[in-house]
Motif scaffolding. Structure first.
Motif, PDB file in Angstrom:
ATOM      1  N   ASP A  31       0.838  -1.192   0.000  1.00 34.63           N
ATOM      2  CA  ASP A  31       0.000   0.000   0.000  1.00 34.63           C
ATOM      3  C   ASP A  31       0.875   1.244   0.000  1.00 34.63           C
ATOM      4  O   ASP A  31       2.096   1.163   0.008  1.00 34.63           O
TER       5      ASP A  31
ATOM      6  N   THR B 152      10.075  -5.763 -10.310  1.00 32.92           N
ATOM      7  CA  THR B 152       9.433  -5.460  -9.035  1.00 32.92           C
ATOM      8  C   THR B 152       8.387  -6.516  -8.717  1.00 32.92           C
ATOM      9  O   THR B 152       7.969  -7.271  -9.597  1.00 32.92           O
TER      10      THR B 152
ATOM     11  N   GLN C 214       3.046   4.174  -1.120  1.00 29.73           N
ATOM     12  CA  GLN C 214       3.924   4.381  -2.269  1.00 29.73           C
ATOM     13  C   GLN C 214       4.348   3.070  -2.935  1.00 29.73           C
ATOM     14  O   GLN C 214       4.882   3.087  -4.031  1.00 29.73           O
TER      15      GLN C 214
ATOM     16  N   SER D 296       2.144   0.681  -3.728  1.00 32.06           N
ATOM     17  CA  SER D 296       0.947   0.065  -4.307  1.00 32.06           C
ATOM     18  C   SER D 296       1.114  -0.341  -5.770  1.00 32.06           C
ATOM     19  O   SER D 296       0.429  -1.240  -6.240  1.00 32.06           O
ATOM     20  N   SER D 297       2.036   0.281  -6.485  1.00 28.06           N
ATOM     21  CA  SER D 297       2.244  -0.100  -7.878  1.00 28.06           C
ATOM     22  C   SER D 297       3.369  -1.118  -8.032  1.00 28.06           C
ATOM     23  O   SER D 297       3.593  -1.633  -9.122  1.00 28.06           O
ATOM     24  N   GLY D 298       4.074  -1.421  -6.956  1.00 23.33           N
ATOM     25  CA  GLY D 298       5.136  -2.419  -7.001  1.00 23.33           C
ATOM     26  C   GLY D 298       6.290  -2.039  -6.095  1.00 23.33           C
ATOM     27  O   GLY D 298       6.443  -0.880  -5.718  1.00 23.33           O
TER      28      GLY D 298
ATOM     29  N   ALA E   1       4.509  -7.009  -7.375  1.00 23.35           N
ATOM     30  CA  ALA E   1       3.304  -6.197  -7.446  1.00 23.35           C
ATOM     31  C   ALA E   1       2.135  -6.925  -6.801  1.00 23.35           C
ATOM     32  O   ALA E   1       2.185  -8.150  -6.616  1.00 23.35           O
TER      33      ALA E   1
END
Length: 89
Positions: A23, A73, A25, A27-29, A75
């Protein structure tokens, strides 16, 4: 995401598997380093007689949906296997 721990990583966390939420920063990976920091923060207590997760994870390999995590990354929705170094032959 689902995270499965094996061998020393399992011993250091005290769990075999858990769901982890990325969650804020992340949240995108998350990079390998960010992912390690997150896992360590989720397990501040060390089971008696086991090394801390912060010492185990940097030596581990991570498989993300069956593929080695290198420069990519992790995700949300991934399945991550945490594999400590193996010895033997």
């Amino acid at each position: 995401m689902s995270v499965r721990y094996f061998a020393a990583a399992r011993a250091a966390t005290g769990v075999e598997q858990e769901d982890v939420i990325l969650d804020g920063q992340l949240s995108s990976g998350a990079t390998r380093e960010q992912f390690i920091e997150l896992l360590v923060s989720l397990h501040p207590e060390v089971p008696a007689g086991e090394p801390p997760l912060s010492r185990v994870l940097p030596q581990c390999s991570f498989l993300v949906d069956g593929v080695a995590l290198t420069d990519s990354t992790v995700a949300p929705g991934n399945r991550v296997d945490v594999l400590p170094p193996f010895a033997g032959g």
